[in-house]
Write a protein that holds these residues in place. Structure first.
Motif, PDB file in Angstrom:
ATOM      1  N   UNK A   1       0.875  -1.184   0.000  1.00 44.77           N
ATOM      2  CA  UNK A   1       0.000   0.000   0.000  1.00 44.77           C
ATOM      3  C   UNK A   1       0.905   1.224   0.000  1.00 44.77           C
ATOM      4  N   UNK A   2       0.916   2.000  -1.083  1.00 42.55           N
ATOM      5  CA  UNK A   2       1.937   3.054  -1.190  1.00 42.55           C
ATOM      6  C   UNK A   2       1.744   4.124  -0.119  1.00 42.55           C
ATOM      7  N   UNK A   3       2.721   4.313   0.755  1.00 39.01           N
ATOM      8  CA  UNK A   3       2.581   5.361   1.770  1.00 39.01           C
ATOM      9  C   UNK A   3       2.680   6.735   1.124  1.00 39.01           C
ATOM     10  N   UNK A   4       2.096   7.729   1.784  1.00 42.63           N
ATOM     11  CA  UNK A   4       2.209   9.095   1.282  1.00 42.63           C
ATOM     12  C   UNK A   4       3.670   9.505   1.207  1.00 42.63           C
ATOM     13  N   UNK A   5       4.014  10.203   0.147  1.00 45.04           N
ATOM     14  CA  UNK A   5       5.393  10.655  -0.035  1.00 45.04           C
ATOM     15  C   UNK A   5       5.805  11.606   1.088  1.00 45.04           C
ATOM     16  N   UNK A   6       4.820  12.172   1.776  1.00 44.89           N
ATOM     17  CA  UNK A   6       5.099  13.069   2.904  1.00 44.89           C
ATOM     18  C   UNK A   6       5.300  12.308   4.207  1.00 44.89           C
ATOM     19  N   UNK A   7       5.098  10.994   4.181  1.00 45.76           N
ATOM     20  CA  UNK A   7       4.956  10.241   5.422  1.00 45.76           C
ATOM     21  C   UNK A   7       6.255   9.877   6.115  1.00 45.76           C
TER      22      UNK A   7
END
Length: 905
Positions: A42-48
């Motif tokens: 599940x691709x995490x947010x790039x901000x995460x």
């Protein structure tokens, strides 16, 4: 063989091995002739940044992918990050604000370039953290949802769905964030309890009509109540239940709204509940989701519904021009106060009256209420239902094949209990709003001419060709992040281009996901995958629970109970945290954070480390055979059988996706069977003060068993196992790409029975010694009564091991014992341990009795509390659960102490 250091230091080995694996390309699928096994993260947010939920989710995925890689599959774990439209735009805008800059100082293109700059500099935090966790993802193919090939897939899907009539533009209510000035998804709305009011108003009946229903005869108004008085400025109807006798006579009549003077109909609709309030409901279809549906059922077209707010939730004039000028430009909450004040002044406010103990009445403007209020999880302001033109996907049509896929078994949902929830949502699915009023994201491939006609195409040139000479303007909106991530299982493989990668790795084998994104991501992947690929996106969907605080509460920054997984890795090592996550993951249940257990699994790793150091000290190195060595000694036959049984339990647990059972199987084997028993049984004995030499067979078997342990444990604890694998000797390959165990042997039932008997006897003797306070150094005698020929033979064969492990000096048969003694029964035989002169028997009986009575008393007290319905029903669930656990513990303690007393006779 390389000598291990005396202490196990996770930090020293984790960075070394991860860099080695990644540099060597060992995470890439490299077995072209092998069966594929594919999962996507599940691709995490790039901000995460890595949070404890990520740690659980990715640990489970890594356990599976390492397991399948060891089993010889061509294993691909697709990794990437999501562009996270709102989150990323907010991060960049906040940075700009800190520099006295803002987005509107730039063109759209200029701002988007600012976002790309931020992504290049700061957008890789979480991918580095996933590496620290040990995730064996194929980083050589790392994906980003705004990559050119991915954008191409997104645009194609939008255009194809539009051409197929499955994407359309419509005017409907959306969750509008007045701070961010964009529509947001349900997932981005969080409900908070807010103390508010419930105002009651009189709406006068028009045309001289009065009520004639029971209890309302002659009344010239209808009473309505609302928590949002300001919305009455855009009311378009009053709804009553068609079966409500009080209002039968006025259905189809009108009321005249105070303040605006608008004349609105009284409509019959089941939404109005006769049992709630007055049974009449004000209807504002342009600003309430339920009212929108009532309005449509009443024949009000969406385009005719009144809108009284602008994008910042300030009051604007409605289409009929009836809102007084003094309200225009006023914020929604200030407008609320103005409406209430004006309704009160006009005499249309019905006060809420309370009585004190003396019977004195007090009138209040509103009835106090705790109101479930929607807030934007990022903007942090109250969400406003707002009527706008947006792009929608016909989710109901796309959902049908996805429903059938689960019903037919083409998609298996684990645990199965989630199927009901899935069906309920999918069968009642609403149109999916996919447009967002942002600058960062996939811009919608639609162009409008000056008359508002729309042209949808993959490129502007194609749109212009459709439009002819008409001047076109591109849609300003971008697509919902979930729209692009719904393509993740196939767009990451290069679709729409045809490739061997797509052919081999689609459909994926498994998706592991938190249950909280079942609808927002999982279901949408099922819909899009089946529609565009003509096959399910994955064969199995595993839904895990949440990681909660130790007391069972949901973790949140406001509660201060958030656990940082990176801090746990720093303290205990990634292997310990990973093993905790797997061991605690029981299908369908949330995981309660327990740092003590993480520490316990660090101790488990240390125990294995020390066991291999012991092996090295005795000349035990790497095995050279996949098959089990030939064994003649019972203890070696037994441990080979234990490997076989553990392997079977592990394989079954993994097939069933029972991570807790898999972790338990390998933990029990390593700690209990191998370290605590096998190594003790084969430890070289001392003869005349000199340590004996371990026999050659045992060295071979022990080396083989250690290898099997390292392979079976590797999916859960990759770092320590790879280090020990390397230290045991030269290998043709790293552990990460070794072969899954194939013992090619059978369990020897006779050896198993004999060693299990020895373990039971030694355990019983040790327990008796401990419970009865026998000094550790005291040597005892054992008298065996009623022993069978088999038991006599076992004592003869295993006497030296039995004596060493249980500290029994001699074994005698069929003698009478006078004085105090402990009695132990194992199978048919009674083992008597004379204790005269070893302990003070009378004092020991008194001690045991006192301890038993105390435990029994506490158990009864807890039983009384648990039998009290008031406690069970009203106490916090965690308190009830703890009381049950304490009761079980004290009951068992009392029983154990009673058994110890009985042993003394």
């Amino acid at each position: 063989m390389s000598e291990l250091s005396k202490t196990f230091d996770p930090a020293a080995i984790e960075a070394k091995w991860y860099a080695h694996w990644e540099k060597g390309g060992l995470f890439r699928p490299a077995r072209p002739d092998a069966a594929p096994f594919t999962i996507v993260n599940p691709p995490p947010n790039v901000t995460g940044s890595l949070h404890i939920g990520h740690a659980l989710d990715n640990t489970l995925q890594d356990v599976v992918i390492r397991y399948e890689r060891l089993r010889g599959k061509d294993a691909l774990w697709v990794v990437g990050t999501d562009h996270a439209g709102i989150a990323t735009q907010m991060v960049v805008e906040r940075q700009m604000e800190a520099q006295q800059d803002k987005r509107t100082n730039y063109t759209r293109e200029g701002f988007v370039e600012k976002v790309w700059e931020w992504k290049r500099e700061s957008g890789g935090t979480i991918t580095g953290q996933l590496r620290r966790l040990g995730c064996s993802m194929d980083w050589s193919r790392e994906q980003f949802t705004m990559d050119p090939h991915f954008t191409k897939a997104v645009v194609k899907v939008f255009v194809d769905l539009y051409n197929q009539g499955l994407i359309y533009r419509d005017k409907r209510l959306v969750n509008w964030d007045p701070k961010l000035k964009t529509a947001i998804s349900d997932l981005e709305v969080e409900t908070r309890e807010v103390q508010g009011g419930f105002w009651h108003f009189r709406y006068p009946l028009a045309d001289g009509v009065t009520l004639d229903g029971p209890g309302m005869e002659g009344r010239d108004y209808i009473e309505v109540a609302t928590t949002r008085p300001e919305t009455m400025l855009a009311d378009m109807a009053v709804a009553v239940n068609p079966e409500d006798a009080r209002y039968q006579s006025v259905i189809g009549k009108y009321v005249t709204l105070p303040i605006t003077g608008r004349r609105v109909p009284i409509v019959a609709d089941d939404h109005a509940d006769p049992e709630l309030g007055s049974g009449a409901v004000k209807i504002t279809p342009g600003h309430d989701f339920n009212d929108f549906e009532v309005g449509r059922r009443a024949g009000i077209a969406a385009g005719d519904m009144l809108n009284m707010f602008d994008a910042e939730a300030n009051v604007v004039q409605t289409a009929d021009g009836l809102i007084p000028d003094e309200y225009l430009g006023v914020g929604r909450f200030e407008a609320r106060s103005q409406v209430v004040a004006q309704m009160k002044a006009l005499g249309f406010l019905i006060p809420h009256v309370t009585r004190d103990k003396e019977g004195d009445e007090t009138a209040h403007e509103a009835e106090p209420r705790t109101i479930q209020t929607p807030y934007g999880d990022r903007g942090g302001v109250v969400i406003e239902p707002w009527l706008t033109d947006q792009w929608y996907v016909d989710a109901a049509t796309l959902a049908q094949p996805a429903i059938e896929a689960v019903k037919s078994g083409a998609i298996e949902i684990v645990p199965k209990t989630w199927e009901k929830t899935y069906f309920n949502w999918m069968e009642n699915i609403q149109p999916w709003c996919v447009s967002r009023q942002l600058w960062w994201g996939h811009r919608i491939p639609a162009w409008f001419d000056e008359d508002g006609n729309v042209f949808v195409a993959e490129t502007e040139e194609e749109a212009q060709a459709q439009a002819g000479n008409r001047k076109l303007t591109r849609d300003e909106d971008v697509l919902d992040t979930w729209f692009s991530s719904a393509l993740w299982p196939f767009a990451t493989l290069g679709w729409p281009e045809k490739s061997n990668l797509v052919a081999k790795h689609y459909p994926n084998d498994l998706l592991i996901s938190g249950f909280d994104i079942l609808f927002f991501w999982d279901a949408r992947m099922a819909m899009q995958g089946i529609h565009f690929m003509k096959d399910v996106p994955w064969k199995r969907l595993y839904l895990h629970g949440l990681v909660r605080a130790a007391d069972g509460q949901k973790m949140s920054k406001s509660k201060g109970n958030v656990v940082d997984p990176l801090g746990l890795i720093d303290q205990y090592g990634a292997d310990a945290l990973r093993f905790f996550m797997a061991a605690m993951e029981s299908q369908g249940r949330d995981v309660k954070m327990d740092e003590k257990r993480v520490e316990g699994y660090r101790n488990f790793a240390t125990k294995l480390w020390n066991a291999v150091r012991f092996a090295q000290a005795n000349g035990i190195g790497a095995s050279t055979t996949l098959a089990a060595p030939t064994a003649t000694l019972a203890v070696n036959k037994w441990i080979i059988g234990e490997v076989i049984e553990t392997l079977g339990a592990l394989d079954k647990a993994m097939a069933d996706l029972r991570f807790d059972a898999a972790a338990s199987a390998i933990y029990r084997f390593v700690w209990d069977r191998f370290c605590d028993w096998y190594l003790e049984l084969v430890k070289p004995a001392f003869v005349d003060g000199e340590k004996g030499e371990m026999d050659a067979e045992t060295k071979l078997v022990a080396g083989w068993v250690i290898d099997q342990i390292l392979v079976m444990l590797h999916p859960f604890m990759p770092f320590i196992t790879e280090e020990l694998w390397s230290a045991q000797g030269e290998r043709p390959y790293e552990l990460i790409v070794a072969k899954w165990p194939e013992p090619q042997a059978q369990v020897d039932v006779h050896a198993k029975a004999e060693i299990d008997w020895l373990i039971r006897l030694v355990s019983e003797v040790r327990a008796a010694r401990s419970e009865l306070g026998v000094p550790p150094g005291a040597k005892l005698s054992a008298i065996i009564n009623d022993a069978s020929a088999q038991t006599r033979a076992r004592i003869e064969r295993l006497g030296s091991s039995l004596s060493r492990l249980s500290r029994i000096e001699e074994w005698r048969f069929d003698e009478t014992v006078s004085g105090g003694a402990a009695q132990i029964v194992v199978d048919e035989a009674t083992f008597v341990l004379p204790l005269e002169g070893v302990i003070d028997i009378a004092a020991e009986k008194a001690r045991l009795a006192k301890a038993r009575d105390a435990a029994d008393k506490e158990a009864k007290s807890l039983a009384g509390r648990l039998s009290n319905p008031a406690f069970v029903e009203k106490a916090k669930p965690d308190a009830v659960e703890k009381a049950r656990a304490d009761h079980a513990e004290k009951s068992a303690e009392a029983e154990r102490l009673g058994a110890a007393m009985a042993r003394l006779g």
